[in-house]
Design an enzyme around this catalytic site. Structure first.
Site, PDB file in Angstrom:
ATOM      1  N   ASP A   1      -2.132   5.962   0.432  1.00  0.00           N
ATOM      2  CA  ASP A   1      -1.607   5.422  -0.818  1.00  0.00           C
ATOM      3  C   ASP A   1      -2.640   4.485  -1.458  1.00  0.00           C
ATOM      4  OD1 ASP A   1       0.354   4.540  -2.795  1.00  0.00           O
ATOM      5  OD2 ASP A   1       0.341   2.663  -1.653  1.00  0.00           O
TER       6      ASP A   1
ATOM      7  N   ASP B   1      -1.899   1.935  -4.627  1.00  0.00           N
ATOM      8  CA  ASP B   1      -1.366   0.639  -5.064  1.00  0.00           C
ATOM      9  C   ASP B   1      -0.639  -0.062  -3.915  1.00  0.00           C
ATOM     10  OD1 ASP B   1      -1.031  -1.210  -7.175  1.00  0.00           O
ATOM     11  OD2 ASP B   1      -0.709   0.472  -8.542  1.00  0.00           O
TER      12      ASP B   1
END
Lengths: 269, 269
Positions: free
Chosen positions: A17, A19
């Protein structure tokens, strides 16, 4: 089943991922650079997997590079790309009405799909900071007329320096509430984006580890797709929530430096 | 309990829906003019009660007059007016952040309320065909910051010549979904607007009849507020749905000419 710090499996590839895992806004997260460099040094394939539908692969790679995190365009896999692939697989000649930003338009066009304002086969919504009533009205009319309704992701809020502002899941609800039609969501935590990412990575579920900070998107995506998960507490889900999580991640670390340490002490890769 | 055509109570006043009861778009509905003239001749107080938050009293009275239906500004009661009164009663010095059109702004200002873009006590949303992401973002930030969240009405769709486009209830869902905070809805079928309309009319629940075409807004408003209802089948809810309605209206007629005939044959008013 034993979980946690002691047994660390040898994964052949990573889905990561962005953010809250690699950066927070425009700030790099502690050990993000070292983690990616560690994977690079070990020659481990990895993809950055993001629900962000607004940006292109190049824009995201550039952002990582500006923070000294190594990445090329080919390391980026977005919910827009997964949406475009999903549509192309269903109907390569399909016409698409789009609410969304640059990344979504580029992903659809790069799959050879036609973007239209009339009689679409598909209605797709991604985050659109230039949203208008007319765009939403058209989407509702097309969905009521039978167009298939897709949404890049169901995130209800986006963290900004001002606080939490509406995410694409919140914008999507205008069409859902008005028409009574639920969209097919593509992004995390849906298995659709995970399956495509694994295919792009060229690895099986068993060989791959999904890394992220958001329990409801990143970790649930892994759990629902049958991919092992590594949870970090550098983003959305606070460490205090860990005891209440219904299904635990395979592993959890405060930040990625702990994972590197663990792998180095294991020396099994 | 006996319902329907035979026993018709003498009502001292009427609350009358507009869209689907008086007109359909820009076309007057059969017997609408005659019905209002009948009430006028009998000297029966009446208010037109609309969830439309976008228009001012004057604009709506003008629209009725253009269709030869007699009405003055004072005959109009909108969800915007009810919202403004609700806020003023809670906090006369309250500052309000507004998403909405002219009718909502005018109603708030005419109650002496202050419209603001910063630190509001209330966030109010009505239909806004100039909606922007920034307006929605601000609304979410203010609601998360503790501002009281109000919505003029929960209508999910608006009929237009193109078909059903998003209503205010659909736009409201962006804020609800993103913040997890439910608004106080003011318009029909909520009792809030009914109580205010009765007060304006100066009559009690028992003396008043609510007339409308939409089961879920007009008729439910009457049922929930304890006001008798007259349902017409000139608008949204088709006559075929009548047998399936969970709680029946007090009376129902195909159109308002039937009601006039009934009242004339009763001659009890």
């Amino acid at each position: 089943m034993k979980r946690g710090f002691l047994i660390v499996k040898d994964y052949q590839g990573y889905l990561i991922d962005l953010d809250g895992t690699m950066y927070q806004g425009n700030e790099r997260i502690h050990a993000a650079k070292e983690f990616v460099e560690f994977l690079k040094d070990k020659g481990l394939p990895h993809l950055f997997l993001t629900n962000n539908s607004s940006k292109t692969q190049l824009e995201i790679a550039n952002k990582l590079n500006e923070m000294d995190i190594p990445a090329t365009e080919n390391h980026i896999f977005t919910s827009s790309m997964a949406t475009a692939s999903y549509i192309a697989a269903k109907n390569q000649d399909g016409c698409v009405f789009v609410i969304g930003e640059g990344g979504l338009h580029e992903a659809l066009l790069s799959k050879g799909l036609v973007i239209t304002d009339e009689n679409p086969d598909f209605v797709v919504i991604g985050i659109d900071r230039e949203i208008t009533y007319e765009k939403l009205a058209k989407a509702c009319l097309f969905v009521r007329n039978g167009a298939e309704f897709l949404s890049t992701n169901s995130d209800i809020a986006i963290p900004t320096e001002r606080g939490l502002v509406p995410g694409n899941g919140a914008l999507t609800s205008v069409i859902t509430v008005s028409t009574g039609v639920e969209p097919v969501f593509i992004g995390k935590p849906e298995p659709i984006i995970m399956e495509q990412a694994l295919q792009t990575l060229g690895l099986s579920k068993d060989e791959t580890l999904m890394v992220g900070d958001n329990y409801h998107t990143d970790i649930m995506a892994g759990i629902q797709a049958g991919v092992d998960t590594l949870m970090v507490f550098t983003g959305v889900t606070p460490f205090e929530d860990f005891p209440t999580l219904p299904t635990k991640p395979t592993y959890h670390v405060r930040d990625l430096s702990e994972w590197i340490k663990k792998k180095l002490s294991n020396q099994t890769d």
